[in-house]
Design a protein around this motif. Structure first.
Motif, PDB file in Angstrom:
ATOM      1  N   GLU A 126       6.671  11.821  -3.763  1.00 37.47           N
ATOM      2  CA  GLU A 126       6.161  11.916  -2.392  1.00 37.47           C
ATOM      3  C   GLU A 126       5.594  10.571  -1.950  1.00 37.47           C
ATOM      4  OE1 GLU A 126       3.100  14.604   0.339  1.00 37.47           O
ATOM      5  OE2 GLU A 126       2.897  14.583  -1.848  1.00 37.47           O
ATOM      6  N   ARG A 127       5.943  10.154  -0.747  1.00 33.80           N
ATOM      7  CA  ARG A 127       5.494   8.872  -0.230  1.00 33.80           C
ATOM      8  C   ARG A 127       4.022   8.959   0.197  1.00 33.80           C
ATOM      9  NH1 ARG A 127       9.957   6.636   3.522  1.00 33.80           N
ATOM     10  NH2 ARG A 127      11.043   6.943   1.546  1.00 33.80           N
ATOM     11  N   VAL A 128       3.236   7.935  -0.159  1.00 27.29           N
ATOM     12  CA  VAL A 128       1.819   7.905   0.182  1.00 27.29           C
ATOM     13  C   VAL A 128       1.447   6.510   0.652  1.00 27.29           C
ATOM     14  CG1 VAL A 128       1.268   9.682  -1.536  1.00 27.29           C
ATOM     15  CG2 VAL A 128       1.002   7.269  -2.137  1.00 27.29           C
ATOM     16  N   PHE A 129       0.342   6.442   1.380  1.00 30.89           N
ATOM     17  CA  PHE A 129      -0.247   5.161   1.770  1.00 30.89           C
ATOM     18  C   PHE A 129      -1.609   5.081   1.107  1.00 30.89           C
ATOM     19  CE2 PHE A 129      -2.853   2.383   4.411  1.00 30.89           C
ATOM     20  CZ  PHE A 129      -2.019   1.271   4.549  1.00 30.89           C
ATOM     21  N   VAL A 130      -1.805   4.096   0.240  1.00 37.31           N
ATOM     22  CA  VAL A 130      -3.045   3.960  -0.522  1.00 37.31           C
ATOM     23  C   VAL A 130      -4.117   3.336   0.366  1.00 37.31           C
ATOM     24  CG1 VAL A 130      -4.152   2.905  -2.512  1.00 37.31           C
ATOM     25  CG2 VAL A 130      -1.812   3.782  -2.705  1.00 37.31           C
ATOM     26  N   LEU A 131      -5.223   4.056   0.517  1.00 41.47           N
ATOM     27  CA  LEU A 131      -6.345   3.570   1.314  1.00 41.47           C
ATOM     28  C   LEU A 131      -7.353   2.805   0.472  1.00 41.47           C
ATOM     29  CD1 LEU A 131      -6.822   6.806   3.416  1.00 41.47           C
ATOM     30  CD2 LEU A 131      -6.151   4.587   4.349  1.00 41.47           C
ATOM     31  N   LEU A 164      -3.309   8.644   1.606  1.00 43.94           N
ATOM     32  CA  LEU A 164      -2.802   9.562   2.628  1.00 43.94           C
ATOM     33  C   LEU A 164      -1.351   9.845   2.280  1.00 43.94           C
ATOM     34  CD1 LEU A 164      -3.350  10.816   5.574  1.00 43.94           C
ATOM     35  CD2 LEU A 164      -2.027   8.870   6.380  1.00 43.94           C
ATOM     36  N   SER A 165      -1.010  11.119   2.129  1.00 44.62           N
ATOM     37  CA  SER A 165       0.352  11.470   1.720  1.00 44.62           C
ATOM     38  C   SER A 165       1.203  11.877   2.916  1.00 44.62           C
ATOM     39  CB  SER A 165       0.318  12.608   0.699  1.00 44.62           C
ATOM     40  OG  SER A 165      -0.009  13.836   1.342  1.00 44.62           O
ATOM     41  N   GLN A 166       2.508  11.909   2.669  1.00 45.26           N
ATOM     42  CA  GLN A 166       3.419  12.363   3.716  1.00 45.26           C
ATOM     43  C   GLN A 166       3.102  13.798   4.126  1.00 45.26           C
ATOM     44  OE1 GLN A 166       6.446  10.653   5.353  1.00 45.26           O
ATOM     45  NE2 GLN A 166       5.484  12.256   6.586  1.00 45.26           N
ATOM     46  N   ARG A 167       2.752  14.621   3.153  1.00 44.79           N
ATOM     47  CA  ARG A 167       2.401  16.001   3.475  1.00 44.79           C
ATOM     48  C   ARG A 167       1.134  16.069   4.321  1.00 44.79           C
ATOM     49  NH1 ARG A 167      -0.064  20.496  -0.462  1.00 44.79           N
ATOM     50  NH2 ARG A 167      -1.892  19.328   0.217  1.00 44.79           N
ATOM     51  N   ASP A 168       0.179  15.165   4.050  1.00 41.41           N
ATOM     52  CA  ASP A 168      -1.040  15.130   4.865  1.00 41.41           C
ATOM     53  C   ASP A 168      -0.712  14.849   6.323  1.00 41.41           C
ATOM     54  OD1 ASP A 168      -2.443  15.463   2.500  1.00 41.41           O
ATOM     55  OD2 ASP A 168      -2.913  13.330   2.290  1.00 41.41           O
ATOM     56  N   ARG A 217       0.820  -1.217   0.000  1.00 44.05           N
ATOM     57  CA  ARG A 217       0.000   0.000   0.000  1.00 44.05           C
ATOM     58  C   ARG A 217       0.850   1.263   0.000  1.00 44.05           C
ATOM     59  NH1 ARG A 217      -5.755  -0.257   0.304  1.00 44.05           N
ATOM     60  NH2 ARG A 217      -6.300  -2.466   0.446  1.00 44.05           N
ATOM     61  N   LEU A 218       2.146   1.116   0.250  1.00 44.66           N
ATOM     62  CA  LEU A 218       3.041   2.274   0.238  1.00 44.66           C
ATOM     63  C   LEU A 218       3.538   2.495  -1.187  1.00 44.66           C
ATOM     64  CD1 LEU A 218       4.838   1.417   3.539  1.00 44.66           C
ATOM     65  CD2 LEU A 218       3.672   3.583   3.112  1.00 44.66           C
ATOM     66  N   ALA A 219       3.443   3.735  -1.654  1.00 46.27           N
ATOM     67  CA  ALA A 219       3.827   4.057  -3.023  1.00 46.27           C
ATOM     68  C   ALA A 219       4.349   5.489  -3.071  1.00 46.27           C
ATOM     69  CB  ALA A 219       2.629   3.878  -3.954  1.00 46.27           C
ATOM     70  N   SER A 220       4.710   5.940  -4.253  1.00 42.06           N
ATOM     71  CA  SER A 220       5.170   7.312  -4.461  1.00 42.06           C
ATOM     72  C   SER A 220       4.341   7.947  -5.561  1.00 42.06           C
ATOM     73  CB  SER A 220       6.654   7.347  -4.845  1.00 42.06           C
ATOM     74  OG  SER A 220       7.451   6.815  -3.806  1.00 42.06           O
ATOM     75  N   VAL A 221       4.098   9.238  -5.435  1.00 46.00           N
ATOM     76  CA  VAL A 221       3.337   9.973  -6.452  1.00 46.00           C
ATOM     77  C   VAL A 221       4.066  11.264  -6.787  1.00 46.00           C
ATOM     78  CG1 VAL A 221       1.133   9.025  -5.655  1.00 46.00           C
ATOM     79  CG2 VAL A 221       1.922  11.215  -4.766  1.00 46.00           C
ATOM     80  N   GLY A 222       3.792  11.785  -7.999  1.00 45.04           N
ATOM     81  CA  GLY A 222       4.343  13.065  -8.407  1.00 45.04           C
ATOM     82  C   GLY A 222       5.799  12.984  -8.805  1.00 45.04           C
TER      83      GLY A 222
END
Length: 665
Positions: A525-530, A545-549, A516-521
């Protein structure tokens, strides 16, 4: 120009950037020539509304001017990235950097843009995702019982008809028959008294509000008396129709505050009035429209005529009340943050937009405010919760863009406000949304797959979501954000500094969740896919949910925890001594106490001590409708609550930094 300094948010404004004549440079002379701007046609779907606007107007403002609701919390300045629209026909606006950071390449190719940055240079067809104007809201809350004695009193009398021997005026005849009240007549009552007496054979009901005779009604109407209690929130407005003869609610309705296009927080709306002279009257009209619509709705639901609603009570923060009344809110947004007044007088209902929705002589009681950022809604909450008359150590936290905190040690009350920012409203969250159908509101994570009883049994989904409306997830609301971060911390995918682990490190900690952990952009940026609608959907187009969130939530919870920590120090108490925490407002109603403790949003206490208080501002408004004594009690709280200004403390920044970390697992 001074900019607002309180709270979290940027200066916003409803500046019309392309209205009127366009100025062009004459190449031959170098002079500026005034020309009439080209007009373009914009068709908005699914409403089918077509509007004609000057070329160069952005698609968000063109929609807002014409009553088409487009989601936004920054007021149209490209910072919240909520005004997502899709150009389906016509020449698509160019892709801007903000668009690239918001949409995937596939979405950009399909015509998705941020409406506030997309300029209409030609005729277009624009699809606008439906904006939920009825978000999930708490309509009831913790309250205490009061003695039923409303400000509105009715007296039925049967009078002797006048004779040549008894030529008393109609008003004198009526007042002589009312022995326990000495009201002063208002013009509406004087106009009505003669007609009502003769039409009803001198059997009438006198309607008295406070010390004013406001009407004379034909026959016995003592069983019909109503008032409307309003929780005037920045995001959501709740109206409750109260039966003043029984003290019971008979109808309730809520809706999104129609001021939303001017920004999702009070700072945005204050800024709008500072940047555009026309913003204040527009904001006032939007507030009036909201109250009028809700009043009409609750009356229709209960079968009550507007003329039977004699009283109104409104609990709102200082900025919302100022905008409702047309008061310039700029002093509230710049240091030293000064109120126009702590107490407003009784206001004619027409001044708050209810002139046609209630009795012509009805007036509105506005809860007094303690300060620029601890307003009448908090005073109403103190009343409803009984914090001013309880010997326990109690902490009330009203979580929102601006978080208000009140602490009672049993002998004194202290309060403060903390700039939490818009994270809890979903405004600054990449996949954030309001609490409406499709919003993820609860999250439960399984770090490892359990052993199936049958070898052929499919593995359970390690990400279990609770979604409002039981529909496909569309985004993440505030309670879901807190839940997600708390769960990631619990299973070890989020360290105490708030950093998400990468997929490789996650396999050793929570193997069921590692993929569920991935990168976008472009920045990765590291994100967790819900949630993914399909397994092959890119992470950027999923609900994540992103690291910035996580950082946004950290800043919000640090501001709040710094606030209650400093209040406890003010009265010489330790967090463990708090006997009850009240989580107020709609957000607090749906927040998991365990998750709030896990991330450090509230003191580390047994969850049974943490209570969802619900809409206690609305409960306080109901109380002052039902008991005239409670109005005096609201005023008394101005002297009984001490306000602590956080921004004036030299150690606030250091204390804030200390609170950023999440508690160790």
């Amino acid at each position: 120009m001074r900019q607002p300094q309180a709270g979290a948010g940027t200066a916003q404004g409803a500046v019309i950037r392309a209205a009127g004549a366009a100025a062009e440079l004459d190449d031959a002379s170098g002079s500026v020539a005034e020309t009439t701007p080209e007009r373009v046609d914009l068709t908005y779907t699914p409403s089918g509304t077509t509007v004609r606007v000057p070329s160069g107007v952005n698609l968000f403002e063109a929609a807002s001017w014409n009553g088409i609701a487009v989601d936004s919390t920054c007021g149209g300045h490209g910072t919240c990235r909520k005004c997502k629209i899709q150009v389906t026909e016509g020449e698509r606006p160019p892709v801007l950097p903000q668009d690239e950071r918001t949409f995937s390449p596939g979405q950009l190719e399909a015509g998705w843009r941020l409406g506030c940055l997309a300029l209409a240079r030609s005729s277009l067809t624009v699809d606008v995702p439906p904006l939920t104007t009825r978000p999930k809201a708490s309509t009831v809350g913790v309250g205490r019982q009061v003695i039923l004695r409303p400000s509105v009193q009715k007296r039925y009398v049967e009078l002797e008809e006048p004779t040549l021997a008894d030529q008393r005026p109609d008003l004198a005849r009526l007042l002589d028959a009312i022995e326990d009240l000495e009201p002063t007549p208002e013009l509406h009552a004087l106009r009505r008294v003669g007609t009502a007496l003769r039409a009803a054979d001198y059997r009438v009901t006198a309607v008295v509000a406070d010390d004013r005779l406001i009407d004379v009604e034909e026959g016995d109407t003592t069983g019909r008396s109503f008032g409307i209690a309003v929780d005037l929130g920045t995001t959501t407005v709740v109206a409750t129709l109260m039966d003043l003869t029984t003290g019971t609610p008979v109808a309730v309705a809520s809706m999104l505050n129609a001021q939303q296009p001017f920004g999702g927080d009070v700072i945005s709306r204050i800024s709008a009035t500072m940047l555009d002279p026309q913003a204040l009257p527009r904001l006032r009209v939007r507030a009036h429209e909201t109250l009028a619509e809700l009043a009409a709705e609750v009356c229709a639901e209960a079968g009550v005529e507007p003329r039977e609603v004699y009283d109104v009570a409104i609990a709102g923060n200082a900025t919302m009340v100022a905008l409702l009344l047309g008061q310039d809110p700029e002093p509230l947004g710049v240091a030293p943050f000064i109120l126009a007044t702590h107490r407003w007088p009784l206001v004619p209902a027409g001044e708050v937009g209810l002139g046609e929705a209630v009795h012509p002589a009805a007036k509105a009681f506005l809860h007094p405010a303690l300060g620029a950022y601890v307003g009448g809604d908090i005073v109403a909450g103190i009343q409803a919760s009984g914090m001013d008359r309880d010997s326990r150590v109690r902490l009330m936290i009203d979580i929102g863009t601006n978080c208000e905190i009140v602490l009672s040690d049993g002998t004194q009350l202290v309060s403060t406000a903390a700039p939490a920012g818009p994270a809890f409203e979903g405004a600054s969250i990449r996949c954030g949304m309001r609490a409406a159908d499709g919003a993820i509101e609860t999250v439960k994570l399984l770090a490892e797959w359990p052993e199936p009883a049958d070898g052929d049994e499919p593995l359970p989904d390690p990400v279990q979501l609770g979604v409002i409306g039981d529909v496909e997830p569309r985004g993440l609301c505030g309670s879901g954000l807190v839940d997600a971060v708390a769960e990631l911390s619990r299973v070890g995918l989020l360290d105490s500094s708030g950093r998400l682990l990468d997929a490789e490190a996650a396999r050793a900690v929570a193997p069921a969740l590692a993929d569920r952990l991935a990168s976008v952009g472009d920045a990765g940026e590291r994100v967790f896919v819900l949630h993914r609608e399909s397994p092959d959907l890119p992470a950027a187009e999923s609900v994540y949910l992103s690291q910035r969130d996580v950082r946004e939530l950290q800043f919000a919870k640090a501001a709040i925890s710094t606030g209650w920590t400093l209040l406890l120090e003010e009265v010489g108490l330790e967090p463990r001594e708090v006997q009850q925490v009240l989580l107020a407002g709609s957000f607090g109603s749906y927040l998991s106490p365990a998750a709030a403790v896990r991330i450090g949003l509230v003191p580390k206490l047994p969850t049974l001590r943490i209570v969802a208080a619900g809409n206690i501002a609305g409960e306080g408004a109901k109380m002052v409708l039902l008991s005239a004594t409670e109005r005096t009690g609201a005023d008394a709280l101005l002297e009984g609550v001490r306000y602590v200004e956080l921004s004036d403390r030299s150690d606030f920044n250091d204390r804030f930094v200390d609170q950023l970390a999440f508690p160790s697992t």
